[in-house]
Design a protein around this motif. Structure first.
Motif, PDB file in Angstrom:
ATOM      1  N   LEU A   1      -7.000   9.621   3.794  1.00 27.85           N
ATOM      2  CA  LEU A   1      -7.079  11.062   4.037  1.00 27.85           C
ATOM      3  C   LEU A   1      -7.701  11.865   2.902  1.00 27.85           C
ATOM      4  CD1 LEU A   1      -5.921  12.696   6.604  1.00 27.85           C
ATOM      5  CD2 LEU A   1      -4.784  13.928   4.746  1.00 27.85           C
ATOM      6  N   GLU A   2      -7.423  11.485   1.657  1.00 26.67           N
ATOM      7  CA  GLU A   2      -8.014  12.226   0.526  1.00 26.67           C
ATOM      8  C   GLU A   2      -9.536  12.143   0.541  1.00 26.67           C
ATOM      9  OE1 GLU A   2      -5.035  10.898  -0.033  1.00 26.67           O
ATOM     10  OE2 GLU A   2      -3.974  12.295  -1.353  1.00 26.67           O
ATOM     11  N   VAL A   3     -10.066  11.078   1.120  1.00 26.54           N
ATOM     12  CA  VAL A   3     -11.518  10.910   1.189  1.00 26.54           C
ATOM     13  C   VAL A   3     -12.080  11.667   2.398  1.00 26.54           C
ATOM     14  CG1 VAL A   3     -13.387   9.218   1.400  1.00 26.54           C
ATOM     15  CG2 VAL A   3     -11.399   8.707  -0.026  1.00 26.54           C
TER      16      VAL A   3
ATOM     17  N   ALA B   1     -12.218  10.614  -8.613  1.00 31.03           N
ATOM     18  CA  ALA B   1     -10.974   9.846  -8.494  1.00 31.03           C
ATOM     19  C   ALA B   1      -9.834  10.843  -8.344  1.00 31.03           C
ATOM     20  CB  ALA B   1     -10.751   8.978  -9.732  1.00 31.03           C
ATOM     21  N   HIS B   2      -8.686  10.355  -7.890  1.00 34.49           N
ATOM     22  CA  HIS B   2      -7.511  11.216  -7.724  1.00 34.49           C
ATOM     23  C   HIS B   2      -7.096  11.772  -9.086  1.00 34.49           C
ATOM     24  CE1 HIS B   2      -3.793  12.758  -6.126  1.00 34.49           C
ATOM     25  NE2 HIS B   2      -3.989  12.161  -4.962  1.00 34.49           N
ATOM     26  N   SER B   3      -6.935  13.082  -9.171  1.00 33.24           N
ATOM     27  CA  SER B   3      -6.420  13.663 -10.410  1.00 33.24           C
ATOM     28  C   SER B   3      -4.957  13.270 -10.583  1.00 33.24           C
ATOM     29  CB  SER B   3      -6.550  15.187 -10.377  1.00 33.24           C
ATOM     30  OG  SER B   3      -6.201  15.718 -11.644  1.00 33.24           O
TER      31      SER B   3
ATOM     32  N   SER C   1       0.814  -1.212   0.000  1.00 34.40           N
ATOM     33  CA  SER C   1       0.000   0.000   0.000  1.00 34.40           C
ATOM     34  C   SER C   1       0.850   1.267   0.000  1.00 34.40           C
ATOM     35  CB  SER C   1      -0.970  -0.029   1.190  1.00 34.40           C
ATOM     36  OG  SER C   1      -1.958   0.969   1.034  1.00 34.40           O
ATOM     37  N   PHE C   2       0.162   2.389   0.168  1.00 36.69           N
ATOM     38  CA  PHE C   2       0.766   3.709   0.033  1.00 36.69           C
ATOM     39  C   PHE C   2       1.493   4.127   1.307  1.00 36.69           C
ATOM     40  CE2 PHE C   2       0.824   8.285  -0.352  1.00 36.69           C
ATOM     41  CZ  PHE C   2       0.927   8.531  -1.708  1.00 36.69           C
ATOM     42  N   GLY C   3       0.863   3.838   2.463  1.00 38.04           N
ATOM     43  CA  GLY C   3       1.429   4.244   3.752  1.00 38.04           C
ATOM     44  C   GLY C   3       0.942   5.622   4.160  1.00 38.04           C
TER      45      GLY C   3
HETATM   46 FE   LIG Z   1      -1.836  10.595  -3.993  1.00 39.78          FE
END
Ligand SMILES: [Fe+2]
Ligand SMILES: CC1=C(CCC(=O)O)c2cc3nc(cc4[nH]c(cc5[nH]c(cc1n2)c(C)c5CCC(=O)O)c(CCC(=O)O)c4C)C(CCC(=O)O)=C3C
Length: 350
Positions: A263-265, A175-177, A10-12
Motif C-alpha cells: 500500500l505505501e507504494v 524508502a520508508h521514513s 511479513s507485515f500483513g
Molecule cells: Fe510501515
C-alpha cells in the motif's frame, strides 16, 4: 544443520473493509501514532476496497519460491505468517509445531536493518515462540539482503525500464521514513548508528551504478507520528516540489526500501507523489519492486542455500552481513534498540 521448513514472515494487511481498523490498531498499538493519522491511513486502504495488496503479493512470491525450491531439488515446505494480520505468525508457528517442524529458517520480507525493518521481526519470532510454548520450532532468521546482487540487479533493471519511458527526469530513490531517533539507534551500539539509512543509501548507490545513473537523490516517504518528532527527511512529495522549483522536468521514483508493491507504494507513490508531479506538469514514472521479478525467488532460495549447503554469501557492499540470528536473539546487545514514542498522554514513570 538440517531444517524442516521455511517460514515466510511479513507485515500483513487487511483483506476486507471491516479488517482495516483492527489491522491498524495492531500496527500502531503503543506507538504514539495520532488518531488523525490513523483515520487518514484507513482512508488510503478504503481507496482499494479495504484490501491491501500485501498478502496477495506474499502468496504469489511464496508460490514462486516453492517452484524454485522444487526446481533446485530442495524439499522444504513454506509456511506464511504475519506480524499484524492473518495468517498471524503465532497461529502459523502452532501449525508448524503440529506438523512436526522442529527447526525452520525464516525469511523476513525486509532487506534492511533497523528497528522496524529487522529487530521487530525478531520480536515477532520471540512472541510467536512464547505463544506456542513447549515444542515451538527453533527459528533461524535469514540475513539482511539489501546488497545481494540479485536484489540490486532486479531494482537496476526496473529502474532502467522506468527511465526508458521518460526523456528528462531526475532519479529519486525512496524508502520508508523512520523516527530520526530510531535511525540513530540502528545497529550495534558503538558502530555509530544509522544502520538503516546507511544500508538504504548503499543499496541506492549500488542500484544507480548498475543502472548507469550518475546523479540521483535519496528521499523518504510515508512518515507517521506527531509532527514535532523528527523523522528522516526530505519527504518525497516535498522533494518533488523542490525539483520542480529548480527546473527539473520529470522524476523517476525507485522504491528501494521495499520488496513489493504494497500500500505505501501504490498509494503514497503511485497516487500522492504521481499526483503532485502531474499538478506541476512534471513527468512521473515508478520503478517496479523486486517481488515480481524471477530473481526474487532465486534470491530467497540462495539465502536458504547459504544455510543448507554452505552456498557462498554473495554481497556487493563491504557492510557486515547482519540480521541472521536464532530464536529472536539480537545481532548484538542493544542492537536497534526500540525508541519509545510519546503517546501524547503523560506516561507513568517507571
Ligand atoms: Fe510501515
Ligand atoms: C521501515 C519500515 C518499513 C519497511 C520494512 C518492512 O517492510 O518491514 C515498513 C513497511 C510497511 N509498513 C506498512 C504499513 C504501515 N506502517 C505503519 C507505520 C510505521 N511504519 C514504519 C516503518 C516501516 N514500515 C514506522 C516507523 C511506522 C510508525 C509506527 C511504528 O513505529 O511502528 C502503519 C501505521 C499507519 C501509519 O502511520 O502509516 C501502517 C499501516 C506495510 C504494509 C502495507 C500494506 O498494507 O500493504 C509495510 C510493508
Amino acid at each position: 544443520m538440517s531444517y524442516d521448513a521455511l517460514l515466510w514472515l511479513s507485515f500483513g494487511g487487511p483483506e476486507a473493509p471491516d479488517e482495516v481498523m483492527p489491522f491498524l490498531e495492531n500496527v500502531t498499538r503503543g506507538r504514539g501514532v495520532p488518531p488523525e493519522r490513523l483515520a487518514e491511513v484507513a482512508e488510503h486502504y478504503r481507496h482499494f476496497g479495504g484490501v491491501s495488496p500485501i498478502n496477495g503479493l506474499n502468496r504469489a512470491a511464496i508460490a514462486a519460491v516453492e517452484k524454485e525450491l522444487a526446481a533446485q531439488g530442495i524439499a522444504l515446505p513454506v509456511y506464511f505468517g504475519n506480524r499484524n494480520w492473518h495468517p498471524m505468525v503465532e497461529d502459523t508457528l502452532a501449525r508448524m509445531a503440529a506438523d512436526g517442524v522442529r527447526r525452520a529458517l525464516v525469511f523476513p520480507t525486509s532487506a534492511y536493518g533497523g528497528y522496524s525493518a529487522c529487530r521487530q521481526y525478531d520480536e515477532d519470532i520471540l512472541r510467536a515462540r512464547a505463544a506456542v510454548g513447549e515444542g515451538a520450532p527453533e527459528l533461524t532468521k535469514l540475513r539482511q539482503f539489501f546488497d545481494h546482487p540479485l536484489f540490486i540487479g532486479a531494482f537496476a533493471d526496473a529502474l532502467r525500464i522506468a527511465r526508458a519511458g521518460l526523456s528528462e527526469a531526475r532519479v529519486v530513490f525512496t524508502a520508508h521514513s523512520v523516527p530520526d531517533s530510531a535511525d540513530l539507534a540502528a545497529g550495534p551500539p558503538g558502530e555509530g548508528g544509522r544502520r538503516y539509512s546507511r544500508q538504504i543509501a548503499e543499496a541506492a548507490r549500488l542500484v544507480a551504478a548498475e543502472a548507469g545513473v550518475t546523479e540521483y537523490d535519496l528521499v523518504w516517504q510515508s512518515r507517521s507520528g506527531p509532527p514535532q518528532i523528527p523523522w528522516l527527511e526530505p519527504d518525497i512529495v516535498d522533494h518533488i516540489d523542490a525539483l520542480h522549483a529548480r527546473g527539473e522536468r520529470g522524476v523517476v521514483v525507485c522504491p528501494v526500501g521495499f520488496v513489493s508493491d504494497h500500500l505505501e507504494v501504490v498509494w503514497d507513490l503511485d497516487n500522492e507523489a504521481a499526483e503532485r508531479a502531474a499538478e506541476l506538469g512534471m513527468g512521473f514514472a515508478r520503478a517496479a519492486t523486486p517481488n515480481g521479478d524471477p530473481r526474487f525467488a532465486e534470491l530467497v532460495v540462495e539465502l536458504v542455500r547459504e544455510h543448507l549447503s554452505g552456498a557462498p554469501v554473495r554481497k556487493l557492499s563491504t557492510f557486515t552481513a547482519a540480521g541472521c540470528t536464532v530464536n529472536g536473539a539480537l545481532c548484538a546487545t542493544g542492537c536497534c534498540e526500540p525508541v519509545r514514542r510519546p503517546t501524547g498522554a503523560a506516561r507513568p514513570g517507571r
